[in-house]
Design an enzyme around this catalytic site. Structure first.
Site, PDB file in Angstrom:
ATOM      1  N   TRP A 163      -5.770   2.146  -7.123  1.00 44.95           N
ATOM      2  CA  TRP A 163      -5.737   3.395  -7.687  1.00 44.95           C
ATOM      3  C   TRP A 163      -6.693   4.100  -6.892  1.00 44.95           C
ATOM      4  O   TRP A 163      -8.002   4.115  -6.709  1.00 44.95           O
ATOM      5  CB  TRP A 163      -6.377   3.289  -8.963  1.00 44.95           C
ATOM      6  CG  TRP A 163      -6.369   4.371  -9.727  1.00 44.95           C
ATOM      7  CD1 TRP A 163      -6.531   5.778  -9.582  1.00 44.95           C
ATOM      8  CD2 TRP A 163      -5.583   4.623 -11.241  1.00 44.95           C
ATOM      9  NE1 TRP A 163      -6.514   6.680 -10.461  1.00 44.95           N
ATOM     10  CE2 TRP A 163      -5.775   5.932 -11.357  1.00 44.95           C
ATOM     11  CE3 TRP A 163      -5.017   3.856 -12.082  1.00 44.95           C
ATOM     12  CZ2 TRP A 163      -5.225   6.494 -12.658  1.00 44.95           C
ATOM     13  CZ3 TRP A 163      -4.552   4.235 -13.115  1.00 44.95           C
ATOM     14  CH2 TRP A 163      -4.943   5.634 -13.564  1.00 44.95           C
ATOM     15  N   ASP A 164      -5.949   4.917  -5.892  1.00 50.28           N
ATOM     16  CA  ASP A 164      -6.784   5.693  -4.741  1.00 50.28           C
ATOM     17  C   ASP A 164      -6.902   7.124  -5.307  1.00 50.28           C
ATOM     18  O   ASP A 164      -6.457   7.429  -6.311  1.00 50.28           O
ATOM     19  CB  ASP A 164      -6.054   5.426  -3.803  1.00 50.28           C
ATOM     20  CG  ASP A 164      -6.707   5.598  -2.469  1.00 50.28           C
ATOM     21  OD1 ASP A 164      -7.804   5.962  -2.418  1.00 50.28           O
ATOM     22  OD2 ASP A 164      -6.096   5.129  -1.461  1.00 50.28           O
ATOM     23  N   ASN A 224      -7.839  10.759  -2.872  1.00 51.03           N
ATOM     24  CA  ASN A 224      -8.074  10.794  -1.371  1.00 51.03           C
ATOM     25  C   ASN A 224      -8.787  12.366  -1.222  1.00 51.03           C
ATOM     26  O   ASN A 224      -8.692  12.606  -0.102  1.00 51.03           O
ATOM     27  CB  ASN A 224      -7.299  10.619  -0.634  1.00 51.03           C
ATOM     28  CG  ASN A 224      -6.926   9.008  -0.323  1.00 51.03           C
ATOM     29  OD1 ASN A 224      -8.100   8.505   0.155  1.00 51.03           O
ATOM     30  ND2 ASN A 224      -5.766   8.432  -0.537  1.00 51.03           N
ATOM     31  N   ARG A 269      -6.176  16.467   3.004  1.00 51.13           N
ATOM     32  CA  ARG A 269      -5.052  15.497   3.545  1.00 51.13           C
ATOM     33  C   ARG A 269      -3.370  16.066   2.827  1.00 51.13           C
ATOM     34  O   ARG A 269      -2.927  15.107   2.199  1.00 51.13           O
ATOM     35  CB  ARG A 269      -5.278  13.942   2.853  1.00 51.13           C
ATOM     36  CG  ARG A 269      -4.819  12.930   3.518  1.00 51.13           C
ATOM     37  CD  ARG A 269      -4.900  11.586   2.830  1.00 51.13           C
ATOM     38  NE  ARG A 269      -4.530  10.527   3.774  1.00 51.13           N
ATOM     39  CZ  ARG A 269      -4.191   9.506   3.368  1.00 51.13           C
ATOM     40  NH1 ARG A 269      -3.975   9.098   1.997  1.00 51.13           N
ATOM     41  NH2 ARG A 269      -3.796   8.640   4.274  1.00 51.13           N
ATOM     42  N   ASP A 300       0.914  -1.203   0.101  1.00 48.38           N
ATOM     43  CA  ASP A 300       0.213  -0.009   0.089  1.00 48.38           C
ATOM     44  C   ASP A 300       1.025   1.308   0.047  1.00 48.38           C
ATOM     45  O   ASP A 300       1.998   1.186  -0.550  1.00 48.38           O
ATOM     46  CB  ASP A 300      -0.885   0.003   1.394  1.00 48.38           C
ATOM     47  CG  ASP A 300      -2.181   0.736   0.873  1.00 48.38           C
ATOM     48  OD1 ASP A 300      -2.193   1.914   1.206  1.00 48.38           O
ATOM     49  OD2 ASP A 300      -3.517  -0.138   0.493  1.00 48.38           O
ATOM     50  N   ASP A 301       0.477   2.064   0.552  1.00 50.97           N
ATOM     51  CA  ASP A 301       0.916   3.633   0.340  1.00 50.97           C
ATOM     52  C   ASP A 301       2.577   3.562   0.979  1.00 50.97           C
ATOM     53  O   ASP A 301       2.599   2.713   2.056  1.00 50.97           O
ATOM     54  CB  ASP A 301      -0.024   4.772   1.356  1.00 50.97           C
ATOM     55  CG  ASP A 301       0.418   6.178   0.971  1.00 50.97           C
ATOM     56  OD1 ASP A 301       1.318   6.121   0.303  1.00 50.97           O
ATOM     57  OD2 ASP A 301      -0.451   6.807   1.464  1.00 50.97           O
ATOM     58  N   ASP A 342     -13.250   2.273   4.153  1.00 48.35           N
ATOM     59  CA  ASP A 342     -11.944   2.333   4.945  1.00 48.35           C
ATOM     60  C   ASP A 342     -12.543   1.599   6.067  1.00 48.35           C
ATOM     61  O   ASP A 342     -11.657   1.172   6.908  1.00 48.35           O
ATOM     62  CB  ASP A 342     -11.278   3.600   5.112  1.00 48.35           C
ATOM     63  CG  ASP A 342     -10.317   4.197   4.021  1.00 48.35           C
ATOM     64  OD1 ASP A 342     -10.232   3.308   3.110  1.00 48.35           O
ATOM     65  OD2 ASP A 342      -9.879   5.156   4.064  1.00 48.35           O
ATOM     66  N   CYS A 358     -10.287   2.900  -5.613  1.00 47.85           N
ATOM     67  CA  CYS A 358     -10.543   3.133  -4.265  1.00 47.85           C
ATOM     68  C   CYS A 358     -10.503   4.557  -4.011  1.00 47.85           C
ATOM     69  O   CYS A 358      -9.857   5.263  -4.933  1.00 47.85           O
ATOM     70  CB  CYS A 358      -9.300   2.533  -3.380  1.00 47.85           C
ATOM     71  SG  CYS A 358      -9.170   3.210  -1.706  1.00 47.85           S
TER      72      CYS A 358
HETATM   73  C1  GLA Z   1      -6.898   5.772   1.632  1.00 52.54           C
HETATM   74  C2  GLA Z   1      -7.506   4.223   1.328  1.00 52.54           C
HETATM   75  C3  GLA Z   1      -6.577   3.254   2.109  1.00 52.54           C
HETATM   76  C4  GLA Z   1      -5.209   3.538   2.088  1.00 52.54           C
HETATM   77  C5  GLA Z   1      -4.765   4.910   2.383  1.00 52.54           C
HETATM   78  C6  GLA Z   1      -3.295   5.110   2.097  1.00 52.54           C
HETATM   79  O1  GLA Z   1      -7.260   6.032   2.633  1.00 52.54           O
HETATM   80  O2  GLA Z   1      -8.801   4.123   1.332  1.00 52.54           O
HETATM   81  O3  GLA Z   1      -7.210   2.045   1.893  1.00 52.54           O
HETATM   82  O4  GLA Z   1      -4.766   2.790   0.866  1.00 52.54           O
HETATM   83  O5  GLA Z   1      -5.429   5.660   1.461  1.00 52.54           O
HETATM   84  O6  GLA Z   1      -2.807   6.292   2.183  1.00 52.54           O
END
Ligand code: GLA
Length: 754
Positions: free
Chosen positions: A493-494, A496, A459, A382-383, A564, A542
């Site tokens: 692929w997020d 936010n 964010r 992940d991130d 989440d 996502c």
């Molecule tokens: C979002 C996604 C999470 C995670 C974070 C990472 O909040 O929904 O699942 O990937 O970013 O920063």
């Protein structure tokens, strides 16, 4: 075949021969269907009455040209007999001098102009100051399961091509519009819908729609449809989770999963959108959906066109449960990019909740080894793997591997993961930029902004202006390089944050609001190109959870992240809400740590697994901390999931007991498409006095076939037969011993071979 206005068939046709397959009607038929004389084509045109008719699945949809030349809905509902006469579209007599005939007729696609006072589908203004647009039928052509109808303004050379497509199996119709400016002057589209759907007049309709916010997405809402308007939408530049672009309208106020008429639909668009439901003075209900008109202005220079997204809609007389199943089937078979070949969702591991930004080669390798032992099939980093990404304050935009965390690049980890028999996935958020990034330092003008105005962060990040070609090329380039240089099989692929200050200063002021369309068009184009070049790569949509789930993004991705919030009890409501509109086969669900980080609720591993097995199963806990017993439990559930996932992901879903409105008990049943397996999940969030768990009566089984059950977890009441007929399980049902708080059971019914 193309027909034009003015060429009405001269022959006078007998009334009873409407749509007749034997009469010499000038029907423009689908070529494939017309080959088989006994099968009526799905899309037909009755020239005598200037009536278009679509018959597919359990649905008939008809619209026609009225005496004024306007296009009006004639019928939308249960399938009619092929030769039932529908007659021509009639101009409504109106109501009074205040409610004109045009505005009280069920318009298919109304331009704002003439006598129209209702919500228009298209509103525009012209360089010479004219704002009047009156759209009349001009021509049409039918090509298989697609129909194009051309509307033209009564004076100006402006065409609107309405496209109708039909899915033969579900009867779901897709509608969109292409607006063409053939005049010599600029035309600015102030408002454009994809379509309007007209329901039969009625006073007893209820509207169902989905609302939410971060970590509490997918709440099903109900409100009576009364005179006036209800507006659902997003002005955020993206789909959003406050509303989702889906609706269902039922007759009557009573909840009924399996019976009753339901009209439903969803918009395939991931930008600002709106769906508006109006009930007019004659109690007619109209649903209009498309681009959100707020701050919208799309300038068409002479010769330019605007293609709207598609608004899909369907009908059933078998309740909201069937409406959902039709949507699920349509999504799995028609919307998803891999359609019929869609692979089953692999069991996934993701360490986000366990490690957050603290990812590195050694730590991820340890997790990968542990995950493989549990039976996990896909490992996702992940991130935190790129740039200076040690928190959410920096790094977005710099898509190069962080060499402190991965000194040898991603290759050793990818080799390790693949050597363990798992596919490798990576998190990206390509449309975003942290001001603290090399990319922003080099290109501060690449973020959405207005000149000399503040840039609001969300964010700690800004939104890249993907409408710019150089930005879109950059985003495509970095992702293409990442996928070319590494054996990556999956991208999460997020996305936010929402848009603020959506300026595009490097184009002329009158072009800047095109950002609402150009951004999404370019996003779709980037994903399309990446998929074409890297066909083995799957993508999850996502957006901080489920803030970008719609039929548009679903057409380009393989799965979605609904929320989440991974608390298994909250998830029951989230997942239930999700399934009204979208298929369990794309809904990812992780088993995470206890207590859950969102609400500090403790739950058993059994409850967590059973809740997550209702969708695409994933694990997101710190599995290095699991005890040998927990590992054994997880192994057992993962193995069991692989035996039932085809039923869960591709089968027919029955919501036996809904957890909506915080109900304490809930149950779902999925029946495999070949009818050989049914999977039942039952949950109790909270026990109450000495109450017995409700008897669960199954649905969708073959009453005559015999089914034998086995328990994944839980206990059946004494005296429950191990094997009985489908009729027994559907009428007598099964009693499960579920007592206490946060308890669950899972039961698999297998059809016994005769
Ligand atoms: C979002 C996604 C999470 C995670 C974070 C990472 O909040 O929904 O699942 O990937 O970013 O920063």
């Amino acid at each position: 075949m193309r027909h034009s206005r003015g060429k009405r068939c001269a022959a006078v046709l007998a009334l009873g021969l409407l749509f007749g397959t034997v009469a010499p009607l000038p029907l423009a038929a689908a070529p494939a269907a017309s080959k088989a004389a006994s099968v009526a084509p799905r899309i037909r045109y009755d020239a005598a009455h200037q009536l278009f008719r679509i018959d597919a699945g359990q649905v008939t949809y008809a619209f026609g040209v009225d005496a004024d030349g306007m296009l009006q809905t004639v019928y939308w509902g249960a399938r009619l007999a092929t030769d039932d006469p529908l007659g021509a579209a009639r101009v409504s007599p109106g109501h009074s001098s205040f409610d004109s005939p045009g505005s009280t007729s069920p318009q298919e696609y109304a331009g704002w102009g003439g006598r129209i006072t209702i919500e228009p589908d298209l509103k525009a203004h012209f360089a010479d100051g004219n704002r009047d647009l009156v759209l009349h039928y001009a021509s049409h052509r039918i090509d298989g399961d697609a129909l194009d109808v051309e509307l033209r303004d009564i004076r100006l050379d402006v065409s609107v091509w309405l496209r109708y497509t039909v899915d033969p199996v579900t009867g779901i119709i897709g509608r969109s519009a292409r607006i063409e400016n053939h005049t010599a002057q600029a035309m600015t589209v102030d408002q454009a819908s994809a379509a309007s759907w007209n329901l039969p007049a009625g006073d007893d309709y209820s509207l169902r729609y989905l609302t939410g916010s971060w970590a509490r997405e997918w709440r099903l809402q109900t409100r009576a449809i009364v005179p006036g308007a209800t507006e659902l939408g997003s002005r955020r530049g993206t789909t959003g989770d406050q509303n989702n672009p889906w609706f269902a309208i039922e007759r009557g106020g009573q909840w009924n999963e399996e019976h009753g008429e339901v009209w439903f639909g969803a918009l395939a668009w991931s930008g600002s959108w709106h769906i508006r439901v109006d009930q007019d003075v004659l109690h007619q209900v109209r649903v209009t959906g498309g681009y959100n008109p707020f701050d919208f202005a799309y300038r068409l220079a002479p010769g330019q066109t605007l293609q709207t997204p598609v608004f899909y809609a369907g009908y059933t007389s078998d309740g909201i449960g069937e409406a959902s199943r039709l949507m699920h089937r349509f999504e799995m078979n028609t919307v998803l990019p891999q359609r019929a070949d869609t692979k089953l969702r692999p069991v996934l591991y993701n360490s986000w909740e366990a490690t957050e930004f603290k990812v590195d080669e050694a730590g991820q390798e340890k997790l990968a080894e542990a995950a493989a032992k549990l039976g996990v099939e896909r490992f996702v980093v992940d991130d935190g793997w790129f740039g200076a990404r040690n928190s959410d304050h920096a790094g977005l935009g710099d898509w190069t591997v962080n060499r402190e965390k991965f000194p040898h690049g991603l290759k050793p980890l990818i080799d390790k993961v693949q050597g363990l028999g798992m596919s490798f996935g990576l998190w990206v958020e390509p449309e975003m930029i942290n001001p603290d990034s090399d990319l922003y330092r080099a290109h501060p003008d690449w973020a959405l902004h207005f000149n000399d105005r503040p840039r609001s962060e969300g964010r700690n990040q800004l939104v890249l202006n993907l409408a710019r070609k150089d930005v879109a090329d950059y985003v495509y380039g970095v992702l293409d390089r990442l996928l070319s240089e590494n054996k990556i099989q999956f991208l999460k692929w997020d996305y936010n944050r929402n848009w603020t200050e959506p300026g595009w200063p490097d184009v002329a002021p009158e072009e800047q609001q095109k950002v609402y369309v150009a951004f999404i068009d370019n996003l779709y184009d980037i994903i399309r190109r990446l998929r074409a070049k890297h066909p083995g790569v799957e993508i999850e949509s996502c957006s901080g959870g489920g803030a970008r789930v719609d039929l548009g993004i679903m057409g380009l991705t393989d799965e979605v992240w609904p929320s989440d919030n991974t608390d298994p009890s909250d998830r029951l409501s989230i997942q239930d809400g999700f399934t009204y509109a979208y298929a369990p086969g794309v809904m990812m669900a992780w088993v995470t740590g206890s207590p859950n980080w969102v609400n500090n609720r403790k739950s058993s591993l059994d409850f967590r697994f059973l809740s997550s097995m209702q969708g695409g199963l994933g694990i997101g806990a710190n599995i290095l901390e699991w005890t040998p017993e927990e590992n054994a439990t997880a192994q057992r559930y993962v193995a069991e999931y692989k035996r039932i996932r085809s039923t869960v992901q591709r089968g027919r879903l029955y919501r036996l007991l809904s957890p909506r409105d915080e109900a304490r008990q809930s149950a779902t049943e999925s029946v495999s498409s070949d009818g050989t397996q049914a999977v039942l999940f039952a949950f109790q969030r909270q026990g109450y006095e000495a109450e017995r768990y409700p008897t669960l009566r199954l649905r969708g089984l073959d009453p005559k076939a015999r089914y034998r059950y086995r328990l994944i977890h839980g206990e059946a009441a004494e005296g429950t037969p191990v094997e009985a007929s489908g009729a027994y399980w559907m009428n007598q049902g099964i009693d499960l011993k579920i007592q206490g708080d946060l308890q669950a059971a899972g039961v698999v019914f297998e059809r016994v071979r005769a």
